[in-house]
Design a protein around this motif. Structure first.
Motif, PDB file in Angstrom:
ATOM      1  N   VAL A  67       0.986  -1.361  -0.033  1.00 25.17           N
ATOM      2  CA  VAL A  67       0.014   0.146   0.055  1.00 25.17           C
ATOM      3  C   VAL A  67       0.735   1.037   0.082  1.00 25.17           C
ATOM      4  CG1 VAL A  67      -2.197  -1.046   1.036  1.00 25.17           C
ATOM      5  CG2 VAL A  67      -0.316   0.007   2.444  1.00 25.17           C
ATOM      6  N   SER A  68       2.133   1.102  -0.230  1.00 20.31           N
ATOM      7  CA  SER A  68       3.000   2.055  -0.516  1.00 20.31           C
ATOM      8  C   SER A  68       2.938   2.724   1.035  1.00 20.31           C
ATOM      9  CB  SER A  68       2.842   3.139  -1.399  1.00 20.31           C
ATOM     10  OG  SER A  68       2.580   2.387  -2.700  1.00 20.31           O
TER      11      SER A  68
ATOM     12  N   GLN B 296       7.977  -1.370  -4.989  1.00 15.92           N
ATOM     13  CA  GLN B 296       7.244  -0.797  -6.133  1.00 15.92           C
ATOM     14  C   GLN B 296       7.967  -1.256  -7.395  1.00 15.92           C
ATOM     15  OE1 GLN B 296       4.318   0.492  -6.430  1.00 15.92           O
ATOM     16  NE2 GLN B 296       3.918  -0.036  -4.462  1.00 15.92           N
TER      17      GLN B 296
ATOM     18  N   ARG C 285       6.292  -3.422 -10.670  1.00 13.05           N
ATOM     19  CA  ARG C 285       6.118  -3.145 -12.067  1.00 13.05           C
ATOM     20  C   ARG C 285       7.363  -3.717 -13.060  1.00 13.05           C
ATOM     21  NH1 ARG C 285       7.250   2.058  -9.524  1.00 13.05           N
ATOM     22  NH2 ARG C 285       9.421   3.046 -10.173  1.00 13.05           N
TER      23      ARG C 285
ATOM     24  N   ARG D 176      10.456   9.439  -9.378  1.00  8.69           N
ATOM     25  CA  ARG D 176      10.110   8.292  -8.459  1.00  8.69           C
ATOM     26  C   ARG D 176       8.798   8.444  -8.125  1.00  8.69           C
ATOM     27  NH1 ARG D 176      13.875   5.146  -5.131  1.00  8.69           N
ATOM     28  NH2 ARG D 176      16.063   5.457  -6.190  1.00  8.69           N
ATOM     29  N   TRP D 177       8.168   7.095  -8.545  1.00  7.24           N
ATOM     30  CA  TRP D 177       6.538   6.999  -8.253  1.00  7.24           C
ATOM     31  C   TRP D 177       6.392   5.667  -7.574  1.00  7.24           C
ATOM     32  CZ3 TRP D 177       4.546   3.232 -11.205  1.00  7.24           C
ATOM     33  CH2 TRP D 177       5.268   2.946 -12.676  1.00  7.24           C
ATOM     34  N   ASN D 178       5.360   5.545  -6.961  1.00  7.39           N
ATOM     35  CA  ASN D 178       4.733   4.276  -6.433  1.00  7.39           C
ATOM     36  C   ASN D 178       3.360   4.077  -6.841  1.00  7.39           C
ATOM     37  OD1 ASN D 178       5.011   6.468  -3.830  1.00  7.39           O
ATOM     38  ND2 ASN D 178       2.867   5.597  -4.068  1.00  7.39           N
TER      39      ASN D 178
ATOM     40  N   VAL E 218      -2.380   7.103   1.243  1.00  7.32           N
ATOM     41  CA  VAL E 218      -0.956   7.687   1.302  1.00  7.32           C
ATOM     42  C   VAL E 218      -0.232   7.362   0.055  1.00  7.32           C
ATOM     43  CG1 VAL E 218       1.333   7.417   2.444  1.00  7.32           C
ATOM     44  CG2 VAL E 218      -0.826   7.280   3.914  1.00  7.32           C
ATOM     45  N   ALA E 219      -0.357   6.690  -0.567  1.00  9.70           N
ATOM     46  CA  ALA E 219       0.039   6.052  -2.049  1.00  9.70           C
ATOM     47  C   ALA E 219       0.037   7.301  -2.958  1.00  9.70           C
ATOM     48  CB  ALA E 219      -0.137   4.893  -2.395  1.00  9.70           C
TER      49      ALA E 219
ATOM     50  N   ARG F 123       1.673  10.754  -2.093  1.00  7.24           N
ATOM     51  CA  ARG F 123       2.869  10.737  -2.372  1.00  7.24           C
ATOM     52  C   ARG F 123       3.286  11.133  -3.518  1.00  7.24           C
ATOM     53  NH1 ARG F 123       4.330   6.329  -0.444  1.00  7.24           N
ATOM     54  NH2 ARG F 123       4.865   6.716   1.841  1.00  7.24           N
TER      55      ARG F 123
ATOM     56  N   ARG G 163       5.424  14.282  -5.261  1.00  2.00           N
ATOM     57  CA  ARG G 163       6.537  14.229  -6.406  1.00  2.00           C
ATOM     58  C   ARG G 163       6.345  15.252  -7.681  1.00  2.00           C
ATOM     59  NH1 ARG G 163       9.411  11.488  -3.206  1.00  2.00           N
ATOM     60  NH2 ARG G 163       9.158   9.393  -2.843  1.00  2.00           N
TER      61      ARG G 163
ATOM     62  N   MET H  19       4.508  10.700   6.148  1.00  6.36           N
ATOM     63  CA  MET H  19       5.649  10.943   5.321  1.00  6.36           C
ATOM     64  C   MET H  19       7.100  10.660   5.959  1.00  6.36           C
ATOM     65  SD  MET H  19       4.306  10.695   2.209  1.00  6.36           S
ATOM     66  CE  MET H  19       2.577  11.009   1.706  1.00  6.36           C
TER      67      MET H  19
ATOM     68  N   ARG I 127      11.114  11.110   4.028  1.00  3.56           N
ATOM     69  CA  ARG I 127      11.672  12.031   3.750  1.00  3.56           C
ATOM     70  C   ARG I 127      10.882  13.226   2.820  1.00  3.56           C
ATOM     71  NH1 ARG I 127      15.283   7.187   2.696  1.00  3.56           N
ATOM     72  NH2 ARG I 127      16.576   7.213   4.679  1.00  3.56           N
ATOM     73  N   GLU I 128       9.873  12.815   2.481  1.00  3.73           N
ATOM     74  CA  GLU I 128       9.182  13.784   1.446  1.00  3.73           C
ATOM     75  C   GLU I 128       8.973  14.993   2.251  1.00  3.73           C
ATOM     76  OE1 GLU I 128       8.288  10.693   2.347  1.00  3.73           O
ATOM     77  OE2 GLU I 128       8.102   9.490   0.420  1.00  3.73           O
TER      78      GLU I 128
END
Lengths: 253, 312, 134
Positions: free
Chosen positions: A138-139, A158, A162, B51-53, B70-71, B74, B78, B126, B128-129
């Motif tokens: 769920v990141s 992640q 992918r 960078r992505w999730n 949250v995903a 985030r 970005r 979060m 480091r974001e």
């Protein structure tokens, strides 16, 4: 260059010496109280968690290894005094502090998939096939926060989802398989097993066999090292130890 | 990234943060490759988030559940970072191709923007974001096409797809619920507008917004095959030769599940399922390598050859 | 036949739980049946979406045993059509969550055939995990 004297380091050195060399407790100046699995112990200040627990009487048969922060065996969880955050680390590389609550996490139960790399396609579907729970990510990033190696664990999970094998392999490269990510994961993913499969696929299919390795294998097959190996095999235990201690060690990078 | 800035079209064109999503990197690479090329032909540079999730799909419907947003948030952070780093210039929109990603992030964004307490809690989670400021807008690629205008889409056509009878299929995630809809949820037209601009004969079917069964495909493929049979069957009856969509899950259920449909219904006639961007790339005359029909389950090549639409 | 039902405090508690989790005031449902009429999955269901809403209103926790709450594909057709502005998909989600939060999974992802796992798109796996596992 003039040597800089740091009194703190002397105190640490002294405390460590006290704990490990059998010096009488009355000669140790600084003490702290830590709570190990809910019970308070008075231990010398400035020890690592591992040394502090051993001082307190715990004896590690498993859950300890290199004692130098490389092997990932002595995973630990703790909360510092007055803090709510559950922190993680290696017991051999984390200093015990006054008021710390701690416990060892010697192992995170996990099943490792069995596979034949050469029979798998180079595709994200392999990771999903062996570890479908990757899709449960769920990141939340809890794994990244837990990693004592400071890896971007969630990012590599992640990447696994992918099929970005390069990112998966490079981001997970310094993993020491301590299991703390898997312990903290709310989605019950075993990140380090996934990463290992990913790195193997990347190594086998993504990078190919490097030239220097090919050359060395050829040399071995031609018997270039056969004589040297025979010599080592013939060593007595004492001679082997002497050769090992006196070997050339690569300089620190 | 800096190389991309050198393309001449970017001098006049649009550079926009782009979120691919996991499926466009795996089973729907044909969607991404065709979309990037088609967008480029229109002067739009899709700049992938560095960078992505996961988008966080599916949008969590429980009132007390924040962790699953949250995903999404985030990824929106970005976009803030991309602006700060100069990867895009004052572009607070983030475009998606995948309908599921669109719906999830659009709704998560709406939810937290309407609730300061939600943003605060998510920011606290979060690591480091930087904090999310709440200023990013999630849009779907089709909205971008509407913005630049169907006239421009039409002008980019090098070889129109005249004679090809295509039924637009919207699915759910770009239409529902209302707050996430890019069009009229009951009478959508946007896919038809694009198809018309490409020169195809647009076939409107009553099943163009009926759910394909979505994630039920994982454990109940018979139910999904049943829906696919209805959707494809009505498209065929209405005179369509192919379907066009923007959702990689709809595409899987309508395309790959034709195997199960054919097993159940021996008289079933297979029908190619396109991503709308594959048809765009084809009509825009870009390098046909981006079409990647190898990833389509039902081979569309015979149909396109019948209409003399392929180079070879 | 007329059936008589006495609403107990348990029924009320269950109804309130559904309202809390879904954010939908289920008592507003008029039982018009529009949701059931438009539902693409209704043929696979054991009770219709409007029956699900009625059981939520009455606080009948047996509704948790229905197939319907798992068959719902969250397509939001009912959501856009409800004349009372209710979101049935959120009510179904609340019911799924009550079960999932007891660590009871609907599907075992390790039991999915390997050949299916090899071809299913990521988006299908991720969303199924989200909807069917805790």
């Amino acid at each position: 260059m003039e040597e800089i004297k740091n009194p703190v380091m002397d105190i640490i050195a002294e405390a460590n010496r006290s704990a490990t060399s059998g010096i009488d407790a009355k000669d140790i100046k600084d003490w702290i109280t830590i709570s190990i699995m809910g019970r308070a112990y008075k231990v010398p200040a400035d020890l690592t968690i591992l040394a502090a627990m051993e001082y307190a009487g715990y004896k590690f048969v498993r859950g300890v290894g290199c004692r130098q922060g490389f092997c990932g065996a002595c995973a630990t969880v703790f909360r510092k005094k007055g803090e709510y955050k559950l922190q993680t680390g290696m017991a051999c590389g984390t200093r015990a502090e006054d008021g710390m609550h701690l416990a060892q996490i010697p192992f995170t139960p996990a099943e490792k998939a069995s596979y034949d790399l050469t029979k798998e396609p180079y595709s994200a579907s392999v990771l999903i096939k062996y570890y479908p729970e990757v899709a449960r990510c769920v990141s939340c990033n809890t794994c990244t926060k837990a990693c004592p190696q400071d890896l971007e664990v969630m990012d590599y999970v992640q990447a696994a989802l992918r099929g970005d094998f390069e990112l998966l392999a490079t981001d997970s490269f310094d993993c020491i398989q301590c299991g703390l990510c898997a312990l903290r994961c709310p989605s019950e993913i075993v990140q380090y097993h996934v990463a290992q499969l990913g790195r193997r696929l990347y190594g086998y299919y993504g990078l190919g066999v490097p030239e220097h390795l090919k050359k060395r294998v050829e040399e071995i097959e031609k018997g270039r090292y056969a004589k040297a190996l025979d010599t080592v095999i013939a060593f007595s235990n004492d001679e082997l130890r002497k050769q090992y201690v006196g070997r050339d060690i690569e300089p620190e990078q | 990234m800096s190389d991309a800035k050198d393309f001449a079209f970017t001098l006049t064109g649009l550079r926009i943060p782009y979120f691919p999503g996991c499926t466009l990197k795996t089973t729907a690479q044909n969607f991404e490759s065709s979309a990037v090329a088609a967008a480029r032909a229109l002067g739009i540079e899709l700049v992938e988030l560095p960078r992505w999730n996961c988008c966080g799909t599916v949008f969590s419907l429980a009132a007390d559940d924040l962790i699953h947003h949250v995903a999404s948030i985030r990824n929106l952070i970005r976009v803030q970072e991309m602006n700060r780093q100069g990867l895009v210039d004052g572009e607070n929109r983030m475009v998606t191709l995948c309908s599921m990603c669109y719906n999830t992030m659009k709704r998560a964004n709406l939810r937290v923007r309407q609730n300061a307490e939600d943003i605060k809690k998510i920011n606290d989670l979060m690591y480091r974001e930087e904090d999310y400021q709440g200023n990013v807008r999630v849009i779907h690629f089709l909205e971008l096409l509407r913005e630049i205008g169907m006239g421009k889409v039409k002008r980019a056509v090098k070889k129109d797809l005249a004679g090809l009878k295509v039924a637009p299929y919207y699915g759910c995630m770009i239409l529902r619920p209302k707050e996430a809809s890019i069009d009229d949820p009951e009478a959508p037209t946007v896919l038809g507008e694009v198809l018309r601009a490409l020169g195809t004969d647009v076939v409107v079917t009553p099943y163009n917004k009926v759910c394909c069964g979505s994630y039920q495909t994982v454990h109940d493929k018979d139910a999904v095959a049943g829906l696919a049979y209805d959707i494809l069957g009505h498209a065929r009856k209405s005179g369509a030769e192919a379907i066009a969509t923007t959702c990689p899950l709809c595409a899987f259920n309508l395309d790959n599940r034709q195997k199960e449909v054919a097993e159940k219904h021996p008289d079933f006639e297979h029908m190619p399922v396109f991503y709308i961007t594959q048809l765009m790339a084809l009509a825009f005359g870009v390098d046909q390598g981006v079409l990647r029909f190898d990833q389509n389950y039902v081979d569309p090549v015979p149909l396109l050859k019948k209409h003399s639409l392929l180079d070879k | 036949m007329v059936k008589k039902m006495i609403i107990s405090s348990e029924n009320e508690e269950f109804m309130r739980k559904i309202i809390e989790l879904s954010g939908e005031i289920v008592t507003m449902c008029d039982q018009c049946g529009t949701c059931s009429g438009g539902c693409p999955m209704v043929g696979e269901m054991d009770i219709t979406p409007s029956q699900l809403m009625r059981l939520a209103q009455l606080g009948v926790s047996d509704v948790l045993d229905s197939r319907t709450i798992w068959v719902c594909a969250s397509c939001f057709t009912c959501t856009v059509r409800c004349p009372r502005g209710l979101d049935v998909s959120k009510v179904a989600e609340a019911m799924r969550q009550i079960i999932l939060r007891q660590a009871i999974d609907r599907i075992d992802i390790r039991a999915i055939p390997k050949e299916e796992l090899e071809k299913l798109p990521q988006i299908a796996m991720v969303s199924a995990c989200r909807k069917f596992t805790s």
